[in-house]
Design a protein around this motif. Structure first.
Motif, PDB file in Angstrom:
ATOM      1  N   VAL A 128       1.051   0.667  11.124  1.00 19.84           N
ATOM      2  CA  VAL A 128       1.615  -0.671  10.957  1.00 19.84           C
ATOM      3  C   VAL A 128       0.602  -1.737  11.370  1.00 19.84           C
ATOM      4  CG1 VAL A 128       3.470  -2.240  11.645  1.00 19.84           C
ATOM      5  CG2 VAL A 128       3.965   0.185  11.302  1.00 19.84           C
ATOM      6  N   TRP A 129      -0.067  -1.513  12.492  1.00 24.90           N
ATOM      7  CA  TRP A 129      -1.048  -2.495  12.978  1.00 24.90           C
ATOM      8  C   TRP A 129      -2.240  -2.584  12.020  1.00 24.90           C
ATOM      9  CZ3 TRP A 129      -1.059  -6.673  15.372  1.00 24.90           C
ATOM     10  CH2 TRP A 129      -2.157  -7.198  16.059  1.00 24.90           C
TER      11      TRP A 129
ATOM     12  N   SER B 186       4.333   5.400   2.514  1.00 28.40           N
ATOM     13  CA  SER B 186       4.776   6.795   2.590  1.00 28.40           C
ATOM     14  C   SER B 186       4.539   7.376   3.977  1.00 28.40           C
ATOM     15  CB  SER B 186       4.045   7.625   1.533  1.00 28.40           C
ATOM     16  OG  SER B 186       4.414   8.980   1.614  1.00 28.40           O
ATOM     17  N   SER B 187       3.379   7.092   4.561  1.00 26.83           N
ATOM     18  CA  SER B 187       3.043   7.615   5.892  1.00 26.83           C
ATOM     19  C   SER B 187       3.974   7.034   6.954  1.00 26.83           C
ATOM     20  CB  SER B 187       1.585   7.282   6.223  1.00 26.83           C
ATOM     21  OG  SER B 187       1.272   7.651   7.540  1.00 26.83           O
TER      22      SER B 187
ATOM     23  N   LEU C 127      -3.661  -5.958  10.359  1.00 26.26           N
ATOM     24  CA  LEU C 127      -5.056  -6.388  10.471  1.00 26.26           C
ATOM     25  C   LEU C 127      -5.735  -6.478   9.113  1.00 26.26           C
ATOM     26  CD1 LEU C 127      -6.381  -4.510  13.641  1.00 26.26           C
ATOM     27  CD2 LEU C 127      -5.593  -6.874  13.429  1.00 26.26           C
ATOM     28  N   ALA C 128      -5.303  -5.650   8.162  1.00 21.84           N
ATOM     29  CA  ALA C 128      -5.879  -5.725   6.818  1.00 21.84           C
ATOM     30  C   ALA C 128      -5.589  -7.077   6.183  1.00 21.84           C
ATOM     31  CB  ALA C 128      -5.332  -4.599   5.946  1.00 21.84           C
TER      32      ALA C 128
ATOM     33  N   ASN D  34       0.860  -1.184   0.000  1.00 15.54           N
ATOM     34  CA  ASN D  34       0.000   0.000   0.000  1.00 15.54           C
ATOM     35  C   ASN D  34       0.900   1.239   0.000  1.00 15.54           C
ATOM     36  OD1 ASN D  34      -1.535   2.269   0.944  1.00 15.54           O
ATOM     37  ND2 ASN D  34      -3.081   0.873   1.757  1.00 15.54           N
ATOM     38  N   GLN D  35       1.010   1.906  -1.144  1.00 14.99           N
ATOM     39  CA  GLN D  35       1.965   3.003  -1.285  1.00 14.99           C
ATOM     40  C   GLN D  35       1.670   4.171  -0.351  1.00 14.99           C
ATOM     41  OE1 GLN D  35       4.835   2.858  -2.993  1.00 14.99           O
ATOM     42  NE2 GLN D  35       4.220   0.728  -3.346  1.00 14.99           N
TER      43      GLN D  35
END
Length: 512
Positions: free
Chosen positions: A316-317, A239-240, A321-322, A234-235
């Protein structure tokens, strides 16, 4: 008609399309070949390369027309032919013939894994099998994790894994760190740049043994999630996470403490989060001394550190979970009114570490809760050689790539990172960050709060008292009161709360 898929001979045949593809497919399995597509003169050609080092034999399938394919092999294999059997087929990682030994880092931390030495990737250990059937893998994943077609699902015999873990610990105890790495890492299977879900299995005599699916290794067994290796794609999230970690690194000297582990000045861990250092007589606020001091002295944004850590941990979590929704149950075991404010962000973790280009000897983290996650990311430009992370009892190792996350039981499974090498004149670097729940810290903080409430003591007054303590007598007074309040709080803390943090919170499921 005389050519057989398991015959080691030169081949020059023209076959019907389906017959040619079937012949090549079976030959691929018997001779452990690597399939690749190429385009030549406008025709799509299938090439099957031998994985054996130094063997240049290629089986080619070239279309003659819509219904005919020319099958050709101009030489024979001049090396021992792999022994074919079904069990062995389930013990290799498809399309991963060699061990990756370096990554090339480019702009924005993007990486490409490289096998410079072309060392053959070992087979999985005998207590671990790969699920070949996509249908079976989908049944195992249902309600547990989200499975992509290229993801790898492994099943690991829990009893055999525990026996292996015991032998791993003996090897670590009886050898130097370098010797332990050599003994335990050489035969680990490389899963660099792969997404892997590993399920533990145990025998369940009453389990349904339906034969409607090709799953003989699962009939009569139950499984549950044991570990996972995830590749973040997930770009926006990448980035975040990178941006917030960069802010944390920038504030390093002001808000985090550097802790030395494993008896080496070089092995420094930047530590942040909600700890309670009992050897510090003034410690009554959650956090390492540098962070507490920063919060106390900040004029405009006292919560800067906790906000920053919260954004990192939540991102990150959320990514974990995704891909593994089942782990949401573990959060429910930890997060409650009693623990509020003592975990990072909305997650269940209370401590976060950060390292750079660091070798970490093989070890276990016995004070941690069941699930720990480690995330790796890269900076600069250039190659990074070696630096595998491995879990010997699970038979796996890998080089972190663009953004890799490992989820596993760090308290029960020995794990470590080998030394990486960065050529002089290049700027590439690798950061590793662990997110974990250190149970004694969370328990002591909860008990301190409960003890203060039951004793009618304002926790803020206790913090101010600790902050102003200068003389040893004043520090002793704070330390004694802290111990008294923690002891009082333990009586109020629900029985079994800490034990619940040791539970994986994921269910065993019988195969049916």
């Amino acid at each position: 008609s005389s050519s057989k898929p398991n015959s080691n001979e030169k081949i020059d045949l023209e076959l019907e399309r389906n017959a040619a593809l079937s012949f090549a497919g079976r030959k691929k399995v018997f001779f452990d070949l690597l399939k690749r597509k190429q385009v030549y003169n406008g025709k799509q050609i299938f090439c099957y390369y031998c994985k054996y080092p130094g063997c240049d034999v290629v089986l080619t399938l070239t279309p003659v027309d819509d219904n005919k394919i020319h099958v050709q092999q101009l030489d024979i294999h001049r090396h021992p032919i792999p022994e074919y059997n079904w069990h062995k087929r389930t013990r290799y990682i498809p399309n991963h013939p060699y061990v990756f030994d370096q990554v090339s880092v480019s702009t924005d931390g993007l990486t490409v894994a490289i096998s410079a030495c072309q060392r053959l990737n070992p087979l999985l250990p005998s207590h671990i099998s790969r699920i070949e059937s996509g249908r079976t893998a989908a049944v195992l994943a249902d309600g547990r994790f989200r499975l992509a077609s290229s993801d790898i699902v492994l099943v690991c015999n829990e009893q055999a894994m525990l026996a292996k873990e015991e032998s791993v610990r003996n090897a670590v105890r009886n050898n130097t760190p370098e010797q332990a790495f050599r003994l335990l890492f050489d035969d680990l299977v490389d899963v660099t740049d792969e997404t892997v879900f590993l399920l533990l299995s145990k025998e369940t005599p009453m389990a349904c043994t339906s034969t409607s699916l090709p799953t003989s290794i699962l009939a009569g067994w139950s499984t549950r999630l044991g570990a996972a290796i995830l590749q973040v794609d997930n770009q926006e999230r990448i980035s975040s996470i990178r941006s917030n970690y960069q802010n944390l690194i920038t504030l390093d000297t002001k808000i985090a403490s550097r802790i030395k582990r494993f008896d080496s000045d070089r092995r420094q861990f930047l530590m942040t989060g909600h700890c309670l250092i009992l050897t510090d007589q003034k410690a009554v606020s959650p956090g390492y001394a540098a962070a507490v001091r920063f919060e106390h002295e900040a004029e405009f944004h006292p919560s800067l550190l906790s906000d920053l850590l919260g954004r990192i941990a939540d991102d990150v979590w959320a990514e974990v979970l995704a891909k593994i929704p089942e782990l949401a149950a573990f959060s429910s075991c930890v997060i409650s009114d009693k623990t509020r404010g003592y975990t990072i962000g909305k997650t269940l973790f209370n401590i976060m570490s950060l390292t750079k280009n660091l070798k970490v000897p093989l070890h276990t983290d016995i004070n941690d809760a069941h699930w720990t996650l480690v995330i790796w990311m890269h900076g600069g430009v250039g190659p990074i050689l070696n630096g595998w992370f491995g879990i010997p009892a699970l038979g796996l190792r890998f080089l972190p790539t663009t953004m890799t996350v490992a989820v596993f039981n760090a308290a029960a499974l020995t794990h470590g990172t080998t030394e990486c090498s960065i050529p002089v004149g290049t700027s590439a670097c690798r950061f590793g960050s662990s997110h974990f729940l250190r149970m004694p810290d969370l328990a002591n903080l909860v008990c301190l709060r409960l003890g203060a409430q039951s004793s009618g003591i304002n926790l803020q007054e206790l913090k101010e008292m600790a902050a102003s303590a200068r003389l040893k007598s004043a520090k002793d007074e704070v330390s004694a009161l802290r111990a008294e309040l923690i002891a009082a709080g333990k009586a109020e803390m629900l029985n079994g709360s800490v034990e619940a943090w040791k539970d994986p919170a994921v269910q065993w499921r019988a195969w049916s």
